[in-house]
Design a protein around this motif. Structure first.
Motif, PDB file in Angstrom:
ATOM      1  N   VAL A  31       0.851  -1.192   0.000  1.00  0.00           N
ATOM      2  CA  VAL A  31       0.000   0.000   0.000  1.00  0.00           C
ATOM      3  C   VAL A  31       0.884   1.238   0.000  1.00  0.00           C
ATOM      4  CG1 VAL A  31      -1.936  -1.103   1.176  1.00  0.00           C
ATOM      5  CG2 VAL A  31      -0.175   0.010   2.518  1.00  0.00           C
ATOM      6  N   LEU A  33       2.452   4.385   1.448  1.00  0.00           N
ATOM      7  CA  LEU A  33       2.757   4.855   2.795  1.00  0.00           C
ATOM      8  C   LEU A  33       3.671   6.068   2.732  1.00  0.00           C
ATOM      9  CD1 LEU A  33       3.643   1.418   4.427  1.00  0.00           C
ATOM     10  CD2 LEU A  33       1.511   2.702   4.714  1.00  0.00           C
ATOM     11  N   THR A  47       2.885   5.729   7.948  1.00  0.00           N
ATOM     12  CA  THR A  47       1.446   5.944   8.003  1.00  0.00           C
ATOM     13  C   THR A  47       0.859   5.856   6.606  1.00  0.00           C
ATOM     14  OG1 THR A  47      -0.324   7.421   8.754  1.00  0.00           O
ATOM     15  CG2 THR A  47       1.644   8.472   7.824  1.00  0.00           C
ATOM     16  N   SER A  48      -0.403   5.469   6.546  1.00  0.00           N
ATOM     17  CA  SER A  48      -1.102   5.432   5.255  1.00  0.00           C
ATOM     18  C   SER A  48      -1.826   6.747   5.008  1.00  0.00           C
ATOM     19  CB  SER A  48      -2.091   4.266   5.221  1.00  0.00           C
ATOM     20  OG  SER A  48      -3.046   4.407   6.254  1.00  0.00           O
ATOM     21  N   THR A  50      -1.989  10.065   3.726  1.00  0.00           N
ATOM     22  CA  THR A  50      -1.154  10.802   2.776  1.00  0.00           C
ATOM     23  C   THR A  50      -1.829  12.064   2.246  1.00  0.00           C
ATOM     24  OG1 THR A  50      -1.949   9.426   0.962  1.00  0.00           O
ATOM     25  CG2 THR A  50       0.089   8.725   2.049  1.00  0.00           C
ATOM     26  N   PRO A  55       3.459  10.985  -0.737  1.00  0.00           N
ATOM     27  CA  PRO A  55       3.562   9.553  -0.402  1.00  0.00           C
ATOM     28  C   PRO A  55       4.791   8.905  -1.022  1.00  0.00           C
ATOM     29  CG  PRO A  55       1.971   9.859  -2.148  1.00  0.00           C
ATOM     30  CD  PRO A  55       2.424  11.238  -1.725  1.00  0.00           C
TER      31      PRO A  55
END
Length: 63
Positions: A31, A33, A47-48, A50, A55
């Motif tokens: 994913v 991050l 962290t996701s 964004t 990102p």
């Protein structure tokens, strides 16, 4: 005003000694991050979230 990381969140997350280490881990994820320096522990987390941030995209060569 910047958000302060909750201590419970900091304790749950993986910690990286440098931003470079965090970026390498983010590139290996499936994913999108981004890394950030934690105001609690002084290390880097991922962290996701964004929105409005730059990102780190996954490395397509790792698949």
């Amino acid at each position: 005003m910047a958000m302060r990381t909750r201590l419970s969140i900091c304790r749950r997350k993986a910690r990286f000694a440098s931003e470079e280490e965090a970026v390498q881990a983010a590139r290996g994820a499936s994913v999108v991050l981004r890394s950030y320096r934690c105001d609690r522990c002084g290390r880097y987390h991922l962290t996701s979230r964004t929105k409005g941030k730059r990102p780190i995209l996954p490395d397509p060569n790792l698949r």
